[in-house]
Design a protein around this motif. Structure first.
Motif, mmCIF file in Angstrom:
data_model
loop_
_atom_site.group_PDB
_atom_site.id
_atom_site.type_symbol
_atom_site.label_atom_id
_atom_site.label_comp_id
_atom_site.label_asym_id
_atom_site.label_seq_id
_atom_site.Cartn_x
_atom_site.Cartn_y
_atom_site.Cartn_z
ATOM 1 N N ALA A 4 0.825 -1.207 0.000
ATOM 2 C CA ALA A 4 0.000 0.000 0.000
ATOM 3 C C ALA A 4 0.865 1.264 0.000
ATOM 4 O O ALA A 4 0.337 2.370 0.041
ATOM 5 C CB ALA A 4 -0.923 -0.004 1.209
ATOM 6 N N GLY A 5 2.181 1.099 0.001
ATOM 7 C CA GLY A 5 3.072 2.265 -0.077
ATOM 8 C C GLY A 5 3.071 3.130 1.176
ATOM 9 O O GLY A 5 3.243 4.342 1.099
ATOM 10 N N PRO B 268 -1.303 -11.250 -0.312
ATOM 11 C CA PRO B 268 -0.486 -10.223 0.350
ATOM 12 C C PRO B 268 -1.063 -8.825 0.313
ATOM 13 O O PRO B 268 -0.728 -7.987 1.151
ATOM 14 C CB PRO B 268 0.828 -10.275 -0.434
ATOM 15 C CG PRO B 268 0.469 -10.840 -1.761
ATOM 16 C CD PRO B 268 -0.643 -11.801 -1.505
ATOM 17 N N SER C 30 7.908 -4.039 11.194
ATOM 18 C CA SER C 30 8.610 -4.740 12.262
ATOM 19 C C SER C 30 7.717 -5.119 13.435
ATOM 20 O O SER C 30 7.989 -6.103 14.118
ATOM 21 C CB SER C 30 9.768 -3.887 12.753
ATOM 22 O OG SER C 30 9.311 -2.577 12.990
HETATM 23 P P1 FAD Z 1 4.800 -0.994 1.340
HETATM 24 O O1 FAD Z 1 5.165 0.298 1.920
HETATM 25 O O2 FAD Z 1 4.031 -0.971 0.059
HETATM 26 O O3 FAD Z 1 5.976 -1.975 1.238
HETATM 27 C C1 FAD Z 1 6.853 -2.188 2.310
HETATM 28 C C2 FAD Z 1 8.018 -3.065 1.819
HETATM 29 O O4 FAD Z 1 7.542 -4.378 1.581
HETATM 30 C C3 FAD Z 1 8.629 -2.618 0.507
HETATM 31 O O5 FAD Z 1 10.008 -2.882 0.531
HETATM 32 C C4 FAD Z 1 7.970 -3.487 -0.545
HETATM 33 O O6 FAD Z 1 8.806 -3.670 -1.666
HETATM 34 C C5 FAD Z 1 7.786 -4.770 0.231
HETATM 35 N N1 FAD Z 1 6.622 -5.556 -0.189
HETATM 36 C C6 FAD Z 1 5.315 -5.178 -0.184
HETATM 37 N N2 FAD Z 1 4.541 -6.206 -0.572
HETATM 38 C C7 FAD Z 1 5.368 -7.256 -0.816
HETATM 39 C C8 FAD Z 1 5.167 -8.584 -1.270
HETATM 40 N N3 FAD Z 1 3.952 -9.063 -1.545
HETATM 41 N N4 FAD Z 1 6.254 -9.375 -1.431
HETATM 42 C C9 FAD Z 1 7.507 -8.922 -1.169
HETATM 43 N N5 FAD Z 1 7.748 -7.668 -0.745
HETATM 44 C C10 FAD Z 1 6.702 -6.852 -0.566
HETATM 45 N N6 FAD Z 1 5.528 0.002 10.531
HETATM 46 C C11 FAD Z 1 5.537 -0.861 11.571
HETATM 47 O O7 FAD Z 1 6.148 -1.929 11.486
HETATM 48 N N7 FAD Z 1 4.842 -0.557 12.715
HETATM 49 C C12 FAD Z 1 4.126 0.575 12.865
HETATM 50 O O8 FAD Z 1 3.468 0.762 13.881
HETATM 51 C C13 FAD Z 1 4.128 1.507 11.781
HETATM 52 N N8 FAD Z 1 3.441 2.683 11.867
HETATM 53 C C14 FAD Z 1 3.439 3.543 10.802
HETATM 54 C C15 FAD Z 1 2.722 4.754 10.880
HETATM 55 C C16 FAD Z 1 2.734 5.661 9.824
HETATM 56 C C17 FAD Z 1 1.935 6.929 9.951
HETATM 57 C C18 FAD Z 1 3.468 5.345 8.655
HETATM 58 C C19 FAD Z 1 3.485 6.276 7.488
HETATM 59 C C20 FAD Z 1 4.165 4.154 8.551
HETATM 60 C C21 FAD Z 1 4.156 3.242 9.619
HETATM 61 N N9 FAD Z 1 4.827 2.017 9.537
HETATM 62 C C22 FAD Z 1 4.846 1.158 10.596
HETATM 63 C C23 FAD Z 1 5.436 1.600 8.272
HETATM 64 C C24 FAD Z 1 4.409 0.895 7.340
HETATM 65 O O9 FAD Z 1 3.158 1.537 7.398
HETATM 66 C C25 FAD Z 1 4.168 -0.548 7.714
HETATM 67 O O10 FAD Z 1 5.350 -1.270 7.830
HETATM 68 C C26 FAD Z 1 3.214 -1.235 6.730
HETATM 69 O O11 FAD Z 1 2.907 -2.500 7.230
HETATM 70 C C27 FAD Z 1 3.760 -1.365 5.330
HETATM 71 O O12 FAD Z 1 2.738 -1.948 4.542
HETATM 72 P P2 FAD Z 1 2.468 -1.457 3.052
HETATM 73 O O13 FAD Z 1 1.421 -2.340 2.481
HETATM 74 O O14 FAD Z 1 2.197 -0.027 2.985
HETATM 75 O O15 FAD Z 1 3.859 -1.811 2.413
#
Ligand code: FAD
Length: 467
Positions: free
Chosen positions: A77-78, A114, A153
């Motif tokens: 979801a970025g 995923p 994490s």
């Molecule tokens: P993305 O940002 O789209 O991707 C994350 C990484 O995973 C990238 O490297 C991507 O290449 C890889 N990826 C995604 N999908 C796959 C797949 N299917 N196979 C292989 N690789 C893949 N993180 C925490 O851990 N804990 C928190 O409490 C937390 N709070 C947050 C609060 C805010 C306001 C923000 C902006 C971020 C926060 N984050 C946190 C970071 C992030 O939101 C999380 O880690 C979230 O789970 C990432 O999910 P996403 O779908 O947005 O992944």
């Protein structure tokens, strides 16, 4: 030069996007939280977004990109905040947003694709079976489960369950390799570590099995204290109470809670240091007793009617983890943050020493977690940014004091982690991505095996592709 026209022709029938502004939009995450990453990565963009709807589609994309030597960066979801999902070398952005099926929910486990959003998983698990995910980031409403496993994490739930790296918090993963004929590999147990928090550099996760736990109507609570040390001691005591079930315990120093939690402002005095908690309903009486004993003031609880204008407030978990940073940034764009472990057993002593040392420049924000079985805390302090040099100085003061920093101002796995090669993840990459096409630039061990971490230099990926 890769032949992108030929690649596109081979991918015909799949959902493709090439419009530069839409591709750029999908090339970004929350990297801009860091003024350092903002400066370095602002122009990064991919060439093409491909949105698969099945594992077969993913295999087709990977095989074609392998043939044409085109890099692939997976996007959930970025919402990652270290540029994890940004395509540093350009190429294809593999957008998992349409692979959202929740395949089964059984006692204790959910199996899903995923791209499933964690709030959607919890909604279904709760309605159908009275269960919920053990852990989720504070981006629960927007982030995908695959992105959490590959890029996150821990977070809400870590005070009870530890982090994603802890054995048992991810049950099984299905991963596709980046080869001429992509293979499906199933990982369980210790092998999960191969791709957990590897930023999609060594395989594309196509199915996730996560553990579930009993769901509760969590009560959101805010407790105020006159002194930061009292707030931290209370948080630590509650986290160590085995009989009081909590899902989240955070501390935010004054006046940040009042100044930045705008919709909670009427419940928080400007001088109050607050503890934000999520507590199981049956544990509220016990918690109230501990608040009295600790001379705190229960200023807000979501299970009682709140007098006032009836304006809704965000859930407690959206005051915590990096949502604390987000709320601060909305009020004061000059703020940034760090991620620090205050290790058990002298975590509270270290928190107090660092708060004294930095004063208003580094405002305390703590997240209590189980770390290797003991309650410790992570600091995600709000830092008044002046320069990159000063930020590095602050990092080194924490590290010298025995508090490891997981630097959120670096885009590589190693610099954001333990500052050393992860031999397991590197070996798996050799097996799954022989051409090094998955998310290039994020694993120093692959790009520059002789990189000297003790030099404290920032690794700069030479293949950075700009718009
Ligand atoms: P993305 O940002 O789209 O991707 C994350 C990484 O995973 C990238 O490297 C991507 O290449 C890889 N990826 C995604 N999908 C796959 C797949 N299917 N196979 C292989 N690789 C893949 N993180 C925490 O851990 N804990 C928190 O409490 C937390 N709070 C947050 C609060 C805010 C306001 C923000 C902006 C971020 C926060 N984050 C946190 C970071 C992030 O939101 C999380 O880690 C979230 O789970 C990432 O999910 P996403 O779908 O947005 O992944």
């Amino acid at each position: 030069m890769a032949d992108l026209d030929a690649l596109q022709a081979e991918l015909s029938g799949l959902k493709l996007e090439t419009h530069p502004s839409l591709v750029k939009q999908k090339s970004r995450d929350f990297f801009w939280y860091s003024p350092v990453l903002k400066r370095r990565l602002d122009d990064v963009t991919g060439d093409l977004v491909v949105t698969p709807s099945s594992e077969d589609d993913v295999a087709r994309v990977l095989a074609a990109c392998y043939r044409h030597d085109v890099p692939v960066t997976v996007r959930g979801a970025g919402t990652g905040n270290y540029g994890q999902a940004m395509p540093l070398a350009g190429g294809v952005i593999l957008n998992m947003a349409e692979m959202t099926a929740i395949r089964s929910i059984e006692p204790g486990v959910v199996v899903c694709e995923p791209g499933a959003i964690m709030a959607d998983i919890d909604r279904r698990a709760r309605t159908e079976t009275g269960q919920e995910l053990r852990l989720h980031p504070s981006t629960h409403r927007t982030a995908s489960i695959g992105g959490f496993v590959a890029g996150g994490s821990g977070g809400v739930g870590s005070v009870r369950w530890g982090g994603l790296r802890d054995l048992g918090n991810i049950v099984r993963l299905k991963v596709l390799t980046m080869e001429a004929e992509p293979r499906v590999i199933e990982l369980a147990g210790e092998d999960i570590h191969k791709v957990n928090h590897a930023y999609g550099t060594n395989g594309v996760i196509t199915e996730v099995t996560m553990p579930l736990t009993a769901a509760y109507e969590w009560v959101d609570v805010v407790v105020g204290f006159d002194a930061l040390s009292s707030a931290a001691a209370f948080a630590d005591m509650v986290a160590n109470q085995d009989g009081i079930l909590t899902k989240e315990i955070a501390v935010v120093a004054a006046p940040a809670a009042h100044d930045y939690f705008l919709r909670h402002q009427r419940f928080i005095g400007r001088e109050q240091h607050v503890v934000v908690l999520m507590v199981a309903p049956f544990a509220m009486d016990a918690l109230a007793g501990l608040v009295d004993r600790s001379k705190g003031t229960l200023t807000y609880r979501s299970d009682v009617t709140v007098a006032g204008d009836g304006e809704s407030v965000p859930p407690a978990y959206e005051l915590c983890w990096n949502h604390t940073t987000l709320r601060a940034l909305r009020v004061d764009p000059a703020i940034t943050y760090l991620q620090i472990l205050f290790p058990y057993p002298d975590h509270l002593t270290k928190v107090a020493a660092m708060a004294d040392k930095f004063g208003d420049e580094v405002v305390t924000h703590l997240e209590f977690v189980r770390f290797d079985g003991n309650v410790a805390c992570f600091g995600l302090p709000l830092v008044r940014f002046t320069s990159e040099e000063r930020l590095d100085e602050i990092v080194s003061v924490f590290e010298t004091a025995g508090c490891p920093v997981f630097n959120p101002h670096r885009y590589t796995l190693e610099e954001g982690g333990m500052k050393q090669t992860d031999p397991v993840q590197l070996a798996f990459k050799k097996e799954t991505d022989p051409k090094g096409l998955l998310n290039p630039g994020k694993m120093i061990a692959w790009e520059d095996p002789s990189f000297d971490y003790s030099s404290h230099k920032t690794y700069l990926f030479p293949g950075l592709h700009r718009a």
